[in-house]
Scaffold this active site. Structure first.
Site, short mmCIF file in Angstrom:
data_model
loop_
_atom_site.label_atom_id
_atom_site.label_comp_id
_atom_site.label_asym_id
_atom_site.label_seq_id
_atom_site.Cartn_x
_atom_site.Cartn_y
_atom_site.Cartn_z
CD GLU A 605 9.49 -14.52 -8.81
OE1 GLU A 605 9.49 -14.33 -7.58
OE2 GLU A 605 9.34 -13.61 -9.65
CG ASN A 663 10.53 -15.42 -3.98
OD1 ASN A 663 11.17 -14.38 -4.00
ND2 ASN A 663 9.71 -15.77 -4.96
CD GLU A 695 13.44 -14.36 -7.41
OE1 GLU A 695 12.55 -13.83 -6.72
OE2 GLU A 695 13.38 -14.45 -8.65
CG ASP A 725 12.62 -10.55 -5.03
OD1 ASP A 725 12.50 -9.74 -5.97
OD2 ASP A 725 11.69 -11.28 -4.64
CD GLU A 782 10.37 -8.80 -8.86
OE1 GLU A 782 10.07 -9.97 -8.57
OE2 GLU A 782 10.54 -7.91 -8.01
#
Length: 846
Positions: A605, A663, A695, A725, A782
């Site tokens: 990520e 993101n 995401e 997410d 996560e």
């Protein structure tokens, strides 16, 4: 507002010196004027008609003096000044003092002055006339001798005019200083220009009157024509100013009047504070109505206007007589509440206003709810001028709206648009527009997302599969065809391949802080590997782990910027940026995502980092919050997409096949430009779309589902993966899972962190995993920070783990070094071969 004329009273503690000064001026006036007034009784029958005409006009004009607009002016404009000064020039001091005293008595009665104030005005005028008369006596003789005005007469008249003004204004200023202490000068200075224009013009008109009187007394009344014209113009100007201060719809004061009132009240409350009065606080209340736009849209603007008129009437009924209600425009109102002891009293007034608006307003038989949010700023706690109080009241009002409350008091932590935030936004724009810069050395080729030069593709043999499999234990050196990481640590023995080994060693040394320190110390990179249970790690020291912990703790995985480590000259990046006046540098960090069942690295990520030269590592949440409120968010998104896609191209050139997730914000999804930008960058760098994943959060979906769904659908058509997410923290999750073209859901860290200790969190996570699995979606957890959580997720059937248990976020070059040391560990193997890792150690930490 003050009740009555505040100039009729004297602050406590100052009455002694002030009235002593008034008595002294009165005594001086009697001393200088007693003789001329006594002598005047014998001259009354000798005075001509011109004198009596001027005397009558002086008294009549002062019966209607012009009061200038604004309450801070030191005095009104008295037209008698023109006539009494003319009498002084033509007939001497005694007649002028007598007429002036009568005119002052009449004007004082008309304006409601206190007796001491009327007496002081008469005394100050007497002293001013005495000074002017003394100057005329210094001249060559009688003014207008022989019916002509000589240059000496002009000089004497000019000197007398100046003497009159200086004495009169000096006495008034001294009285103001004795009444208000240290705050006297702003008031005196602000009125000086007006007094020079108004009173000076009247004084200079006096010689013209004397000249006209020498010709004929019938000419004297003609001066009333220009005086009346000036008077009317001043009145019209005042009326226009008053209209400019009034809201035409509600009749309430407007923003301009509010500014004047707050400035006035700040001045008065500053005086109260100087006296130690308990009621020295001033509150500014800012009210914004709820759902007013709905009324306009549904019922029309005419009904909305009637609603505003009714609201203004209710507000006027809810405040005290001394408070001021103003309309700022639209559905915003302001209330000035003076003479408060503390913030609790301000809250009480605000609650009273809320109660007044609680009852629905009936319009055309339809009851309309008109609640609102009120923000409070208090003088002097929250500001000492109108602009500051207004801005802080506005911040408090929006704070109340965001908290679904009715009243809020200003708090600095709620001020998201402070000067510091604006400065941070400006620095962010600068660093984004400047682009990534080298940390030192010469630029080579293209720069990647980590700010490093994109070197030519390293030679990778075709017989080495591009899969990340666990190599055999051999001191950190791979053997044969068991993964793309093998070439990173392989030490070739053949002389003809030594140049490739040197290049690889140079890359590893530059990427690994431990190797850099060892190289500078003249030592090797370390001895053999560390074995914990059945897991094998590359050599590391406690210092390395502390460095990574410090960097990661400065900006945890939600995502923001910074450059870690020393620069070419040995100083830190922050010190180098400070010295160069640079706003810092933005870079991307990458956190590995590990397949739980196999232990393989399946992706990363991308997280944003910014090390500011003055503030250090900027908090990721603050960075995004600052950027999302402006057009800078588009620059930030463009930078992130460019860096991540370029970094994927670098890894591909080096033989690494990784999937990267990034993101995107709500603003990016609303504009629809994000899909076109990603497609363009993927084509430019030749990166397959399936290597990139976007995401999105459930909050972004709820903001504008239609436009967000259109952007997501376009990204799906390109071939880019879509991950949901923070799964479980938003709303309508099942609807999103059914409608959206998702490939992955990420269970929020708030559930994962507590699942080892909280059965409820564990149950929630298991339910999410089962639901996503039934829909054919990959599940990423996560916040995996310990072995027990890792095992629970494996038992629940979770696909991928991400968190500090495996690795902290790190720059791209450090990720390459970490991959060379990483050894996949399966939960089942760890149980059978080594058991749990010792406390404080990770099965795959860096």
């Amino acid at each position: 507002m003050e009740t009555g004329d505040p100039r009729n009273s004297v602050p406590p503690g100052r009455s002694g010196p002030f009235f002593g000064f008034v008595a002294a001026i009165g005594a001086v006036a009697l001393l200088v004027s007693a003789g001329p007034l006594v002598a005047l009784t014998d001259r009354l029958t000798e005075l001509p008609a011109a004198f009596w005409t001027m005397a009558v006009l002086a008294v009549a004009c002062d019966a209607r003096p012009f009061v200038p607009p604004g309450r801070r002016q030191t005095s009104a404009v008295f037209p008698s000044t023109c006539f009494t000064f003319a009498i002084l020039l033509g007939w001497g001091f005694g007649p002028a003092v007598a007429v002036q005293a009568v005119a002052v008595a009449v004007s004082g009665w008309r304006l409601g002055y206190a007796p001491w104030r009327t007496g002081f005005n008469a005394a100050q005028y007497a002293c001013a006339l005495a000074a002017a008369y003394a100057v005329t006596r210094l001249g060559p003789g009688e003014l207008f001798g022989g019916g002509r005005l000589h240059w000496t007469d002009v000089a004497a008249v000019g000197g007398a005019t100046l003497a009159w003004f200086v004495v009169n204004y000096g006495l008034v200023s001294s009285a103001v200083r004795l009444r208000f202490g240290d705050r006297w000068w702003p008031s005196v200075r602000s009125g000086l220009a007006y007094e020079l224009l108004s009173t000076g013009s009247l004084l200079l008109l006096a010689p013209v009157l004397v000249a006209a009187a020498r010709a004929s007394a019938a000419l004297i009344p003609l001066v009333l024509v220009p005086l009346f014209a000036v008077y009317r113009m001043a009145r019209l100007s005042e009326e226009r100013e008053q209209l400019a201060d009034v809201d035409p719809l509600t009749g309430l004061p407007n923003r301009k009047a509010l500014l004047t009132e707050v400035a006035e009240q700040v001045h008065l409350h500053g005086e109260r504070a100087a006296r130690g009065a308990p009621d020295a606080h001033l509150a500014l209340l800012l009210l914004d109505l709820d759902r007013f736009k709905h009324v306009n849209d549904a019922l029309g603007h005419a009904v909305g206007d009637r609603l505003l008129v009714e609201v203004s009437a209710r507000l006027m009924g809810a405040v005290r007589a001394g408070d001021m209600v103003a309309r700022l425009g639209g559905d915003e109102f302001a209330i000035v509440v003076p003479r408060l002891a503390d913030i609790d009293q301000a809250r009480e007034r605000a609650d009273r206003v809320v109660a007044a608006l609680a009852e629905p307003v009936p319009l055309d038989g339809l009851p309309l709810d008109v609640g609102g949010a009120i923000g409070i700023a208090l003088y002097p706690d929250h500001g000492e001028d109108f602009a500051t109080l207004m801005r802080h009241a506005d911040v408090a009002m929006y704070d109340a709206k965001h908290r679904n409350d009715t009243v809020a008091v200003y708090a600095p932590e709620s001020d998201h648009n402070s000067a510091e935030r604006l400065s941070l936004l400006a620095d962010l724009r600068r660093v984004l527009e400047s682009g990534p810069s080298a940390q030192g050395g010469e630029t080579v080729g293209v720069r990647g997302g980590d700010g490093a030069a994109l070197t030519p593709a390293l030679p990778v043999r075709a017989d080495r599969p591009a899969r990340n499999q666990r190599p055999a234990r051999d001191g950190g050196r791979g053997r044969s065809g068991d993964g793309p990481n093998r070439w990173l640590r392989r030490r070739r023995d053949r002389a003809e391949e030594r140049h490739d080994d040197d290049l690889i060693e140079q890359i590893l040394t530059g990427a690994d802080p431990i190797r850099r320190r060892a190289a500078r110390a003249g030592a090797g990179p370390g001895a053999g590997p560390l074995v914990v249970g059945d897991a094998e790690f590359a050599p590391e020291t406690e210092t390395a782990d502390a460095d990574l912990a410090q960097d990661a703790e400065a900006a945890v995985s939600t995502g923001a910027p910074g450059v870690i480590g020393p620069t070419a000259d040995g100083s830190t990046a922050g010190e180098a940026d400070e010295q160069a006046g640079h706003p810092g540098e933005i870079t991307m960090y990458y956190q590995p995502q590990i397949a739980i069942a196999t232990g393989e690295v399946v992706g990363v990520e991308a997280l944003l980092r910014w090390r500011h030269p003055r503030r250090g590592m900027v908090d990721p949440g603050e960075l995004i919050q600052v950027a999302e409120q402006s057009a800078v968010m588009r620059l930030l998104t463009r930078r992130v997409v460019d860096d991540v896609v370029e970094q994927l191209a670098k890894w591909s050139a080096a033989g690494l096949t990784l999937r990267a997730a990034l993101n995107v914000s709500v603003r990016d999804l609303h504009t629809g430009e994000i899909a076109d930008q990603i497609a363009d960058r993927l084509t430019r760098y030749g990166v397959p779309p399936e290597r990139l994943q976007v995401e999105i959060t459930e909050g972004a979906l709820m903001a504008d589902p239609r436009r967000v769904l259109a952007s997501i659908t376009q990204l799906h058509r390109i071939g880019v993966g879509i991950a949901l997410d923070d799964f479980g923290t938003g709303y309508s999750s099942l609807q999103h899972l059914r409608r959206l073209p998702l490939s992955e859901v990420k269970v929020d860290r708030s559930f994962v962190l507590g699942m080892a200790e909280d059965p409820d969190d564990a149950a929630i996570v298991r339910s999410m995993i089962e639901l996503a699995g039934a829909l054919g979606l990959r599940v990423v957890a996560e916040g995996v920070e310990d072995e027990r959580t890792w095992r629970l997720l494996h038992a629940a059937g979770c696909d991928v783990a991400q968190g500090w248990f495996h690795a902290r976020p790190m720059p791209a070059e450090d990720l390459v070094a970490w991959l060379s040391r990483y050894r996949p560990v399966r939960p089942a193997e760890a149980v059978s071969r080594g058991g749990p890792a010792p406390e404080g150690e990770s099965k795959a930490s860096s």
